[in-house]
Design an enzyme around this catalytic site. Sequence first.
Site, mmCIF file in Angstrom:
data_model
loop_
_atom_site.group_PDB
_atom_site.id
_atom_site.type_symbol
_atom_site.label_atom_id
_atom_site.label_comp_id
_atom_site.label_asym_id
_atom_site.label_seq_id
_atom_site.Cartn_x
_atom_site.Cartn_y
_atom_site.Cartn_z
ATOM 1 N N ASP A 88 0.597 -1.179 0.057
ATOM 2 C CA ASP A 88 0.155 -0.084 0.156
ATOM 3 C C ASP A 88 0.851 1.244 -0.021
ATOM 4 O O ASP A 88 1.656 1.485 1.025
ATOM 5 C CB ASP A 88 -0.877 -0.122 1.256
ATOM 6 C CG ASP A 88 -1.965 1.116 1.129
ATOM 7 O OD1 ASP A 88 -1.718 2.165 0.544
ATOM 8 O OD2 ASP A 88 -3.060 0.614 1.822
ATOM 9 N N HIS A 109 -3.040 -0.168 -2.538
ATOM 10 C CA HIS A 109 -4.037 0.396 -2.288
ATOM 11 C C HIS A 109 -5.220 0.315 -3.368
ATOM 12 O O HIS A 109 -4.921 0.389 -4.483
ATOM 13 C CB HIS A 109 -3.972 1.794 -1.885
ATOM 14 C CG HIS A 109 -4.836 2.684 -1.353
ATOM 15 N ND1 HIS A 109 -4.791 2.570 0.208
ATOM 16 C CD2 HIS A 109 -5.756 3.581 -1.536
ATOM 17 C CE1 HIS A 109 -5.822 3.423 0.684
ATOM 18 N NE2 HIS A 109 -6.485 3.840 -0.436
#
Length: 232
Positions: A170, A201
């Site tokens: 992420d 993400h």
Amino acid sequence: MTTTAKVPTLDSTGQIPVYVARPEGKAKAAIIVVPEIFGVNPGIRKKCDDWAAKGYAAAAPDIFWRFSAGEELNPDIEEEFSKALENMGQYDADLGVQDIEALIRWLKDDGGVSKVGLVGFCLGGRMAYLAAARTDIDASVGYYGVMIDQMLGESHAIANPLMLHIPEEDHFVDKAAQVKIHEGLDDHHKVTLHDYPGMDHGFATESGDRRDEENAQLADKRTEDFFAESFG
């Protein structure tokens, strides 16, 4: 059946626009779907519709209604992504928690359900954590929640089940933040953490460049099972 409702704020000074999808027949529970920073766009509406198809009432609030009501943005368009980040910078999370509390009450009073869960994405994932710590939500799930590592001091207040999906790559929640989340929550008996190696993400978005089909389906199945178990 789908509709757009206006839910009074806790202090009755405003009305929160909410996309609502209801199942055929009586809902077995309700699930609040807190969007990413891109508004109640087609992907979020689909998530609500999918929950309704599974027998839940689903409600997605327009979290930016105080300053950018009704805005739907596409994360794959650079200008719209920049506008979404701008909106995020204006967002007041404390007011957001109050809006979630207002929606919990509305779903129980007007929706006729006894159990309410919440699933949130990105900024919504952060709100899933805060809802678990600050409201009486019955169960919460956060996908790639941002800034949770800065809010671990509130973990002692989590009284009902919370699940967090954490993509290991992420770019908004770096490795150091992920380590802090695990250190702060691994031993919490109400919290379940799932890591997704290689994922970034937004991997569970409904469409677009960020979605990873295999891992999105895995996370969504875990979420569905989690709510089924939490609601009894």
